[in-house]
Design an enzyme around this catalytic site. Structure first.
Site, mmCIF file in Angstrom:
data_model
loop_
_atom_site.group_PDB
_atom_site.id
_atom_site.type_symbol
_atom_site.label_atom_id
_atom_site.label_comp_id
_atom_site.label_asym_id
_atom_site.label_seq_id
_atom_site.Cartn_x
_atom_site.Cartn_y
_atom_site.Cartn_z
ATOM 1 N N LEU A 16 7.201 0.906 -2.613
ATOM 2 C CA LEU A 16 6.972 2.150 -3.357
ATOM 3 C C LEU A 16 6.774 1.884 -4.851
ATOM 4 O O LEU A 16 6.347 2.759 -5.596
ATOM 5 C CB LEU A 16 8.134 3.121 -3.137
ATOM 6 C CG LEU A 16 8.241 3.673 -1.715
ATOM 7 C CD1 LEU A 16 9.463 4.562 -1.574
ATOM 8 C CD2 LEU A 16 6.996 4.465 -1.339
ATOM 9 N N HIS A 74 8.611 -0.739 4.697
ATOM 10 C CA HIS A 74 7.421 -0.758 3.839
ATOM 11 C C HIS A 74 6.226 -0.034 4.474
ATOM 12 O O HIS A 74 5.611 0.837 3.868
ATOM 13 C CB HIS A 74 6.991 -2.196 3.529
ATOM 14 C CG HIS A 74 8.096 -3.039 2.965
ATOM 15 N ND1 HIS A 74 9.042 -2.556 2.108
ATOM 16 C CD2 HIS A 74 8.406 -4.353 3.144
ATOM 17 C CE1 HIS A 74 9.877 -3.528 1.774
ATOM 18 N NE2 HIS A 74 9.522 -4.629 2.394
#
Ligand code: BG6
Length: 804
Positions: free
Chosen positions: A218, A279
Site C-alpha cells: 500500500l 499484498h
C-alpha cells in the site's frame, strides 16, 4: 419564577470565577502554543527490516517535516544489550542517504541532527517501558515542549506483539492530549481463527484508530496511485471499468529470489499466506472496489474497500494451481534439521482464479499469481480490455493511437521488470489519461522496449519524478494519520475469511515441482476453463510420482449390470457424470421432439453438483429453451440461503444456461415471509402447478440421490409421510439440520417416465450393499420404494460406491 443565578447576586464571586477561567484558558493556550514533540519508538531497531528500510524511512520523515513546527526524538529499541545495540544503530545511521537533489552540505547537517536525536536503548521489562515513558516526559518538559504523540513501530515477530502491547498500554501511553499510534508488521495470523484471536488480544490494549497494520504494497507509489488514477479519469473510465469491457485482470508478483535463510517462516506460511492474502488482495480490492465520491476521505476509502469482500466468490480447490521450486525441500531439511525423507508440501508458487459476483465484475476473471525463483522480478496489475473490433486495413497501417485492433490495456506497473521502474501505462488506443498534478512525469521513450505485447511508444506512460521506498511513504502516512494506507481489523478478517477455506482445502495438495528461473519453460503456465484453473501442460514423466500401482480411470470401462433388478451403470466419477449428462440430454431431445417440452425434476445436495456443471458447460445442444426445471425436494430455508437446493441449482446450472424464467419452478417453501407453514399451503400450490403443467403429473425425468440412511428426495426412514397416498407434495422432517423439508412424494416420483438415481462416493458403499439385498420396504429405506409404475429406473453408481 426562576431563581437568579448565584453569581449575579454575588458580583465578587463572578469576577473571581472569570479570572480563574481566563487563567486556565490562557495556560491552555500557552500549552497549545508550545512546540510539539513526537517520539518515535522503533522496536526491533537492530533487525533486518529496520536496518534495510525503517531507519531510512524515519530519516526521510525527519527531512520532510523538520522546520514545519514539530520536534522529533527517535528511540531505537531491541532486546540486545545497550552496547551492542548502540554499535549497530551507529552504523545504520551513518549509512542513511538524502534525496539526490539535496545539496551534500545540507544533507550532512540534517543527518548529524538526526543522529543527535536518535538513541538506542534496551526495552525488555515493564520497568524499561516505564522508564522510557518517564524519560520522554522529562525531556519534553526540560526542553519546554509539549508532547504531541508517540509512535511505536513494532518490527518484531508476531509472538512478541501481545507482551509489547500490554507494556505499552500499561506503562508507556502518552499523557492526556497526546496521541498514540502503534504500527504492526505482518504476519497478522495464519488463518481466520488465529487472526481473530490476535485481533481480539490487540483490541484489548488499543483502540482501532491507534493501530496501523502495515502492508508495504500500500506504500508502493503505483499502488497508491490506483485510486487517484481511477478518480482523475472518471469520465473515461466510467463506461469501461466493468464486465462489459474488461476481458480480465491480472495481479502479479513474480520473484527471482528463493526462501533460503527464512524457511522457518516460509515453511509455515507459503506463498498464499505470505503474499496473496495480503499484498495481492489489497491491490485486487483497489481495482475492484466501488470508487467513493471523495477519495481523500480515508473513512470512505476504507468503507468501500471493505464492501468489495462480500462479492468475492468463495474459492475452491480448483481455483488454484500450486508449485514449489525443486531446491525448496532441501533448503527446509538443512535449515530446519529435517530428516532426508522429508518433503515439504508448502507452495512457493500459486496461480488463483478469483471471481467477483456483482454487477460490475460478474464473469470477469481476476488472476492472482506469485512465485519465488521465477524467470524475472516484476509486480504489476494489468487490466486487459475486450477487443471486439475488426480492422479492415492491414496491420502495417494500424496506428497505435487509433487502431482498435491493437491490445487495449491499463497497466499499473508496480516495479522492476524490463521497465525497471514504477509507472502507469495506458495503451494509446484507449484514452489519454490525466497526469497526476504533482510528482509524476511522462516516461521517456526507450526504443526497442516492448511491454505486454506493445512497444512502449504505444502507451501513454507516466512515472514518479522521485522514486520512493514504500516504507518511507508509509511512515509519512502514519505521521499524517492517513489510515487508508493501512489494513483495518475488519479488512484483515474479511481477507482471511476469504482465503482460509481455500488454504484448508489445499493443505494436503502436492505442489508441482519446478526447476526455477528460465528453465521453468512452460511448466507453470496455467489456463482457465469452466471456472477452474489447471496447468496447461501435463506433468513431465520424470517429475511424476510413481503411478505404477494405482489404476487410472481409463483402465476401466463403463460397467453395465443390474442393481435391484434395474439397469446399473457404473464408472469412475467423471465418466459416470458424463454418461448421466448424456442420457439426460438424449431424454430431453426426445421429449422436446415428441411433446415440445421436457420436464426435469432435480435433487439437491452435493452429488448432483458435478452433473450440473457438466450440463452447464458441455452440452450445447441441450434444448434448455423448452425445458422445465422442477425441484425434487427443498430445505425450509429462504431460496437465497446457501443451504437451499434451489441456490445450488442456480449457482451451478441456471446461471450458465438459458432456461426461460417462467420454466423454472422452485418449491414454494417461503411464502408470506414464513417457512413451510402448513397454513400457507405450499405443498398444495406446488402440486397444483405440477398438475397444471406436467401431463398426467408424469415428469420426463426425475433425478434422485440415495442417503447413507437409505433416504431419497426428502423422504426419510421411519417417517410415513409421502410414502403412499394421494398427496403429490409433502412436508417432512429430516434427522439432520435443517430439519424441515418439502419433497415430492413416492407416488409422484413413481409416475415419472424415467427415474435416475445417482450414488457416488465411498460413504455410500455400505448402504448400496444393504439396499441391493432388501425388498420393497420404503418405511425403513425409502429408496427401496422407488419403482416407476410404467417408466424406467436406472442406477448410476461410481466405483467407490459400488465396488468400495
Ligand atoms: C514480503 C514477503 O511481504 O514481500 C516476501 O514476505 C516477498 O516473501 C516480499 O519477497 C516482496 O516485496 P517486494 O517489495 O520486493 O515486491
Amino acid at each position: 419564577m426562576l431563581a437568579e443565578p448565584h453569581f449575579k447576586r454575588r458580583p465578587g464571586i463572578w469576577k473571581m470565577l472569570m479570572a480563574a477561567v481566563c487563567v486556565a484558558l490562557l495556560s491552555g493556550l500557552q500549552a497549545q502554543d508550545l512546540p510539539g514533540q513526537v517520539s518515535i519508538i522503533l522496536l526491533g531497531a537492530t533487525g533486518d527490516l529496520a536496518r534495510k528500510y525503517l531507519w531510512q524511512g524515519l530519516f526521510h520523515l525527519y527531512l520532510e517535516e523538520v522546520g514545519k513546527g514539530h520536534h522529533f526524538r527517535f528511540h531505537g529499541t531491541a532486546l540486545t544489550s545497550t552496547e551492542q545495540g548502540q554499535e549497530v544503530i551507529a552504523k545504520v545511521l551513518e549509512s542513511l542517504s538524502c534525496p539526490r537533489d539535496m545539496a551534500p552540505g545540507h544533507c550532512a547537517e540534517l543527518k548529524a541532527q538526526f543522529q543527535q536525536l536518535s538513541e538506542y536503548r534496551r526495552l525488555k521489562t515493564p520497568e524499561d517501558y516505564l522508564a522510557l515513558s518517564k524519560d520522554i516526559e522529562a525531556q519534553v518538559e526540560h526542553e519546554g515542549l509539549r508532547e504531541t504523540g508517540r509512535i511505536f513501530y513494532l518490527s518484531v515477530p508476531p509472538f512478541a506483539y501481545v507482551d509489547i502491547a500490554r507494556n505499552i498500554n500499561s506503562s508507556c501511553r502518552p499523557g492526556p492530549g497526546a496521541w498514540l499510534r502503534v504500527v504492526l508488521e505482518k504476519p497478522f495470523g495464519h488463518d481466520l481463527h488465529s487472526a481473530q484471536q490476535l485481533a481480539a488480544e490487540l483490541g484489548s490494549f488499543f483502540r482501532e484508530e491507534e493501530m496501523y497494520r502495515v502492508d508495504h504494497y500500500l506504500g508502493k507509489q503505483v499502488v497508491a496511485q490506483i485510486l487517484p488514477f481511477r478518480d482523475q479519469n472518471r469520465a473515461a473510465l466510467d463506461g469501461l471499468w466493468n464486465r462489459h469491457h474488461v476481458e480480465r485482470v491480472e495481479v502479479v508478483m513474480k520473484e527471482t529470489l528463493d526462501a533460503e535463510g527464512r524457511t522457518s517462516f516460509y515453511e509455515e506460511y507459503g506463498v498464499i499466506r505470505d503474499v496473496l492474502q495480503n499484498h495481492l488482495t489489497e491491490v485486487l480490492t483497489l481495482v475492484a472496489m466501488e470508487l467513493p465520491v471523495n477519495i481523500s476521505s480515508p473513512e470512505a476509502v476504507l468503507q468501500h474497500k471493505l464492501q468489495a469482500f462480500p462479492a468475492l466468490r468463495g474459492l475452491q480447490r480448483h481455483s488454484a494451481v500450486l508449485g514449489q521450486y525443486q531446491a525448496y525441500s532441501g533448503q527446509v531439511r538443512r535449515e530446519l534439521q529435517k530428516p532426508d525423507s522429508f518433503h515439504s508440501l508448502t507452495p512457493t508458487f500459486a496461480g488463483i482464479l478469483v471471481h467477483i459476483d456483482n454487477l460490475r465484475w460478474e464473469g470477469v476473471p481476476f488472476i492472482l499469481m506469485s512465485g519465488k525463483v521465477l524467470d524475472e522480478r516484476v509486480s504489476y496489475v494489468r487490466i486487459l480490455f475486450k477487443n471486439q473490433a475488426f480492422c479492415v486495413q492491414s496491420e502495417k497501417h494500424w496506428v497505435a493511437a487509433q487502431s482498435r485492433c491493437l491490445p487495449r490495456q491499463i497497466i499499473f506497473h508496480i516495479g522492476h521488470g524490463e521497465l525497471g521502474s514504477p509507472a502507469v501505462l495506458v495503451s494509446r488506443n484507449l484514452f489519454r489519461p490525466a497526469l497526476p498534478s504533482a510528482g509524476w512525469k511522462e516516461v521517456e521513450g526507450r526504443p526497442g522496449l516492448r511491454l505486454f505485447g506493445l512497444p512502449l511508444s504505444d502507451y501513454y506512460a507516466y512515472s514518479p519524478v522521485r522514486e520512493q521506498d514504500a516504507y518511507s511513504v508509509l511512515i509519512s502516512h502514519i505521521f499524517h494519520c492517513r489510515k487508508d494506507s493501512f489494513v483495518t481489523t475488519e479488512n484483515l478478517l474479511a481477507s482471511w475469511a476469504f482465503w482460509t477455506p481455500l488454504l484448508d482445502s489445499l493443505a494436503h495438495e502436492v505442489p508441482r515441482l519446478y526447476p526455477g528461473g528460465a528453465e521453468n519453460g512452460q511448466l507453470l503456465d496455467f489456463e482457465l476453463s469452466s471456472g477452474h484453473l489447471s496447468f496447461s501442460q501435463p506433468l513431465p514423466e520424470q517429475l511424476m510420482p510413481g503411478l505404477d500401482s494405482a489404476p487410472l480411470p481409463s483402465d476401466f470401462q463403463v460397467l453395465r449390470a443390474k442393481y435391484r433388478e434395474s439397469p446399473l451403470i457404473s464408472a469412475w466419477p467423471e465418466e459416470l457424470i458424463a454418461r448421466l449428462a448424456g442420457d439426460i440430454e438424449a431424454a430431453a431431445v426426445r421429449a422436446v421432439r415428441r411433446f415440445g417440452e421436457f420436464h426435469l425434476a432435480l435433487s439437491g445436495g452435493s452429488s448432483p453438483v458435478a452433473l450440473f456443471q457438466q450440463l452447464a458447460t458441455g452440452h450445447y445442444s441441450f434444448p434448455w429453451a423448452h425445458t422445465h426445471l422442477w425441484l425434487v425436494d427443498e430445505r425450509c430455508v429462504p431460496l437465497w440461503d446457501p443451504e437451499s437446493n434451489f441456490q445450488g441449482l442456480q449457482t451451478h446450472l441456471l446461471q450458465h444456461v438459458r432456461v426461460p424464467h417462467y420454466n423454472v419452478h422452485p418449491m414454494p417453501v417461503h411464502r408470506r415471509q414464513r417457512l413451510c407453514a402448513e397454513e400457507d399451503q405450499g405443498t398444495q400450490a406446488y402440486a397444483e402447478e405440477i398438475s397444471a403443467l406436467v401431463t398426467n403429473s408424469s415428469f420426463d425425468l426425475v433425478l434422485l440421490g440415495m442417503g447413507a440412511d437409505g433416504h431419497t428426495a426428502s423422504l426419510f426412514p421411519q417417517s410415513p409421510t409421502g410414502l403412499d397416498g394421494e398427496q403429490l407434495v409433502v412436508l417432512t422432517t429430516s434427522p439432520s439440520s435443517p430439519h424441515r423439508r418439502m419433497s415430492l412424494s413416492l407416488p409422484l416420483i413413481n409416475r415419472a417416465q424415467k427415474v435416475a438415481v445417482l450414488v457416488m462416493g465411498r460413504m455410500k458403499r455400505e448402504i448400496a450393499m444393504l439396499v441391493s439385498r432388501v425388498g420393497h420396504e420404503p418405511k425403513k429405506w425409502p429408496i427401496s420404494g422407488v419403482l416407476p409404475d410404467s417408466g424406467q429406473l436406472v442406477w448410476y453408481m461410481d466405483y467407490d460406491a459400488f465396488l468400495g
